[in-house]
Design a protein around this motif. Structure first.
Motif, PDB file in Angstrom:
ATOM      1  N   ARG A 134      94.420   0.985 -69.475  1.00  0.00           N
ATOM      2  CA  ARG A 134      95.093   0.624 -70.727  1.00  0.00           C
ATOM      3  C   ARG A 134      94.614  -0.722 -71.264  1.00  0.00           C
ATOM      4  O   ARG A 134      94.434  -0.895 -72.473  1.00  0.00           O
ATOM      5  CB  ARG A 134      96.607   0.618 -70.508  1.00  0.00           C
ATOM      6  CG  ARG A 134      97.200   2.012 -70.293  1.00  0.00           C
ATOM      7  CD  ARG A 134      98.705   1.990 -70.343  1.00  0.00           C
ATOM      8  NE  ARG A 134      99.283   1.364 -69.165  1.00  0.00           N
ATOM      9  CZ  ARG A 134      99.765   2.032 -68.118  1.00  0.00           C
ATOM     10  NH1 ARG A 134      99.711   3.355 -68.087  1.00  0.00           N
ATOM     11  NH2 ARG A 134     100.282   1.391 -67.094  1.00  0.00           N
ATOM     12  N   SER A 135      94.379  -1.668 -70.369  1.00  0.00           N
ATOM     13  CA  SER A 135      93.919  -2.998 -70.796  1.00  0.00           C
ATOM     14  C   SER A 135      92.549  -2.926 -71.458  1.00  0.00           C
ATOM     15  O   SER A 135      92.209  -3.781 -72.285  1.00  0.00           O
ATOM     16  CB  SER A 135      93.872  -3.949 -69.596  1.00  0.00           C
ATOM     17  OG  SER A 135      95.165  -4.168 -69.080  1.00  0.00           O
ATOM     18  N   ALA A 136      91.767  -1.927 -71.072  1.00  0.00           N
ATOM     19  CA  ALA A 136      90.439  -1.751 -71.661  1.00  0.00           C
ATOM     20  C   ALA A 136      90.475  -0.900 -72.931  1.00  0.00           C
ATOM     21  O   ALA A 136      89.425  -0.567 -73.487  1.00  0.00           O
ATOM     22  CB  ALA A 136      89.497  -1.115 -70.638  1.00  0.00           C
ATOM     23  N   GLY A 137      91.679  -0.544 -73.366  1.00  0.00           N
ATOM     24  CA  GLY A 137      91.818   0.220 -74.598  1.00  0.00           C
ATOM     25  C   GLY A 137      91.998   1.708 -74.410  1.00  0.00           C
ATOM     26  O   GLY A 137      92.060   2.456 -75.398  1.00  0.00           O
ATOM     27  N   GLY A 138      92.104   2.165 -73.162  1.00  0.00           N
ATOM     28  CA  GLY A 138      92.258   3.580 -72.894  1.00  0.00           C
ATOM     29  C   GLY A 138      93.711   4.013 -72.779  1.00  0.00           C
ATOM     30  O   GLY A 138      94.636   3.212 -72.945  1.00  0.00           O
ATOM     31  N   THR A 139      93.888   5.281 -72.471  1.00  0.00           N
ATOM     32  CA  THR A 139      95.218   5.871 -72.319  1.00  0.00           C
ATOM     33  C   THR A 139      95.384   6.363 -70.894  1.00  0.00           C
ATOM     34  O   THR A 139      94.535   7.103 -70.392  1.00  0.00           O
ATOM     35  CB  THR A 139      95.393   7.059 -73.291  1.00  0.00           C
ATOM     36  OG1 THR A 139      95.179   6.603 -74.627  1.00  0.00           O
ATOM     37  CG2 THR A 139      96.787   7.668 -73.164  1.00  0.00           C
ATOM     38  N   ALA A 140      96.473   5.967 -70.239  1.00  0.00           N
ATOM     39  CA  ALA A 140      96.657   6.355 -68.837  1.00  0.00           C
ATOM     40  C   ALA A 140      98.138   6.427 -68.495  1.00  0.00           C
ATOM     41  O   ALA A 140      98.961   5.695 -69.051  1.00  0.00           O
ATOM     42  CB  ALA A 140      95.961   5.362 -67.910  1.00  0.00           C
ATOM     43  N   SER A 141      98.432   7.321 -67.573  1.00  0.00           N
ATOM     44  CA  SER A 141      99.772   7.437 -66.996  1.00  0.00           C
ATOM     45  C   SER A 141      99.592   7.715 -65.514  1.00  0.00           C
ATOM     46  O   SER A 141      98.472   7.914 -65.038  1.00  0.00           O
ATOM     47  CB  SER A 141     100.559   8.565 -67.671  1.00  0.00           C
ATOM     48  OG  SER A 141      99.863   9.803 -67.510  1.00  0.00           O
ATOM     49  N   ILE A 142     100.679   7.736 -64.765  1.00  0.00           N
ATOM     50  CA  ILE A 142     100.583   8.009 -63.334  1.00  0.00           C
ATOM     51  C   ILE A 142     101.519   9.147 -62.947  1.00  0.00           C
ATOM     52  O   ILE A 142     102.487   9.444 -63.644  1.00  0.00           O
ATOM     53  CB  ILE A 142     100.897   6.766 -62.472  1.00  0.00           C
ATOM     54  CG1 ILE A 142     102.385   6.410 -62.543  1.00  0.00           C
ATOM     55  CG2 ILE A 142     100.037   5.575 -62.882  1.00  0.00           C
ATOM     56  CD1 ILE A 142     102.805   5.396 -61.484  1.00  0.00           C
ATOM     57  N   VAL A 143     101.182   9.781 -61.824  1.00  0.00           N
ATOM     58  CA  VAL A 143     102.058  10.792 -61.248  1.00  0.00           C
ATOM     59  C   VAL A 143     101.883  10.739 -59.737  1.00  0.00           C
ATOM     60  O   VAL A 143     100.776  10.519 -59.239  1.00  0.00           O
ATOM     61  CB  VAL A 143     101.738  12.210 -61.789  1.00  0.00           C
ATOM     62  CG1 VAL A 143     100.337  12.670 -61.377  1.00  0.00           C
ATOM     63  CG2 VAL A 143     102.783  13.219 -61.320  1.00  0.00           C
ATOM     64  N   GLY A 144     102.974  10.919 -59.020  1.00  0.00           N
ATOM     65  CA  GLY A 144     102.913  10.877 -57.563  1.00  0.00           C
ATOM     66  C   GLY A 144     103.470  12.138 -56.927  1.00  0.00           C
ATOM     67  O   GLY A 144     104.554  12.593 -57.297  1.00  0.00           O
ATOM     68  N   PHE A 145     102.705  12.714 -56.017  1.00  0.00           N
ATOM     69  CA  PHE A 145     103.182  13.824 -55.205  1.00  0.00           C
ATOM     70  C   PHE A 145     102.202  14.032 -54.056  1.00  0.00           C
ATOM     71  O   PHE A 145     101.049  13.583 -54.111  1.00  0.00           O
ATOM     72  CB  PHE A 145     103.352  15.124 -56.002  1.00  0.00           C
ATOM     73  CG  PHE A 145     102.104  15.614 -56.683  1.00  0.00           C
ATOM     74  CD1 PHE A 145     101.180  16.409 -56.008  1.00  0.00           C
ATOM     75  CD2 PHE A 145     101.857  15.306 -58.013  1.00  0.00           C
ATOM     76  CE1 PHE A 145     100.034  16.876 -56.635  1.00  0.00           C
ATOM     77  CE2 PHE A 145     100.710  15.768 -58.654  1.00  0.00           C
ATOM     78  CZ  PHE A 145      99.797  16.549 -57.965  1.00  0.00           C
ATOM     79  N   ASP A 146     102.668  14.700 -53.020  1.00  0.00           N
ATOM     80  CA  ASP A 146     101.847  15.028 -51.860  1.00  0.00           C
ATOM     81  C   ASP A 146     101.109  16.328 -52.149  1.00  0.00           C
ATOM     82  O   ASP A 146     101.737  17.366 -52.354  1.00  0.00           O
ATOM     83  CB  ASP A 146     102.742  15.172 -50.626  1.00  0.00           C
ATOM     84  CG  ASP A 146     101.979  15.547 -49.366  1.00  0.00           C
ATOM     85  OD1 ASP A 146     100.742  15.726 -49.413  1.00  0.00           O
ATOM     86  OD2 ASP A 146     102.635  15.662 -48.306  1.00  0.00           O
ATOM     87  N   ILE A 147      99.771  16.298 -52.177  1.00  0.00           N
ATOM     88  CA  ILE A 147      99.033  17.519 -52.526  1.00  0.00           C
ATOM     89  C   ILE A 147      99.202  18.617 -51.480  1.00  0.00           C
ATOM     90  O   ILE A 147      98.931  19.782 -51.766  1.00  0.00           O
ATOM     91  CB  ILE A 147      97.539  17.235 -52.757  1.00  0.00           C
ATOM     92  CG1 ILE A 147      96.853  16.783 -51.465  1.00  0.00           C
ATOM     93  CG2 ILE A 147      97.330  16.236 -53.885  1.00  0.00           C
ATOM     94  CD1 ILE A 147      95.329  16.791 -51.562  1.00  0.00           C
ATOM     95  N   ALA A 148      99.639  18.267 -50.271  1.00  0.00           N
ATOM     96  CA  ALA A 148      99.866  19.274 -49.240  1.00  0.00           C
ATOM     97  C   ALA A 148     101.231  19.950 -49.383  1.00  0.00           C
ATOM     98  O   ALA A 148     101.503  20.947 -48.712  1.00  0.00           O
ATOM     99  CB  ALA A 148      99.742  18.646 -47.853  1.00  0.00           C
TER     100      ALA A 148
END
Length: 245
Positions: free
Chosen positions: A52-66
């Motif tokens: 985001r600081s570089a001008g992009g768009t980002a979000s996060i998500v958390g989960f265990d892929i297993a």
């Protein structure tokens, strides 16, 4: 004009290492990036903030892929609220190395369930929403040189990474008529936390280029595979390993 800002991409295991490098590269290229993490929320937040600081768009998500149910719930929730992903980079995985006679059943199961089941748990819930977008799409999965040639002390890891190659090749055939490409990237020895304890002299001696790779060298290839220039590349395994095999 680039249409990358309308092509959201999920990068799993993106709080550090190769996944972080991929997420930053794609964010800089203009893709809206969802930064996935398993346990390191702080690291994922830092990656998203850097994008985001570089001008992009980002979000996060958390989960265990297993965790199949947990992954499905998280991914369906994202698709329901923000729309379908155009691309997914399945990078997250683990290693539990040991000589095969000493390999515990837990270490076998953990690696197989995380790496192989993780591919299904992440990619499968996203495929139909991707198809419904009707504008093509990209699936890139991280395999390994270990899945191509096999490595001493990595029977479980080699098996899991070879399985990912087979899964991608089959899925590529299924999705080709939808203009959704599916490819594998197979890194060699890359400078990350996972490889920091390897005997450096022995490792470098085995690599024709006489150095380990850098995460950005993987990220550059992934960015290309997501680009329009790669729209006719599918069902491939591309090695990035300094000539190791």
């Amino acid at each position: 004009m680039s249409n990358r800002d309308t092509r959201p991409v999920l990068v799993t295991g993106a709080s550090k290492g190769i996944g972080k490098a991929i997420a930053l590269r794609l964010g800089a290229a203009g893709y809206p990036v969802t930064v996935h993490y398993g346990r390191d929320r702080v690291g994922a937040e830092a990656v998203a903030e850097e994008i985001r600081s570089a001008g992009g768009t980002a979000s996060i998500v958390g989960f265990d892929i297993a965790d199949r149910a947990g992954a499905k719930a998280a991914l369906e929730g994202l698709c329901g609220s923000a729309g379908a992903f155009w691309g997914v980079v399945q990078n997250a995985g683990i290693a539990r190395d040991n000589a095969f006679p000493a390999l515990s059943s837990e270490d076998w199961d953990d690696v197989i369930h995380t790496n192989v089941d993780g591919f299904y748990n992440v990619v499968q819930p996203l495929v139909m929403p991707m198809i419904r977008r009707r504008d093509g799409g990209r699936v890139v999965a991280l395999s390994s040189v270990s899945g191509i040639v096999g490595n001493r002390g990595q029977v479980n890891y080699s098996a899991s990474k070879a399985a990912i190659i087979g899964a991608c090749k089959a899925l590529a055939v299924e999705l080709a008529k939808r203009n959704i490409t599916v490819n594998c990237v197979a890194p060699g020895v890359i400078e990350t936390q996972m490889t920091k304890d390897l005997p450096e002299d022995q490792v470098i001696a085995a690599i024709p280029m006489r150095r380990v790779g850098k995460p950005h060298e993987i990220a550059g290839l992934v960015e290309f595979l997501l680009s329009d220039d790669a729209s006719y590349i599918t069902r491939q395994v591309i090695s990035v390993n300094g000539g190791l095999c």
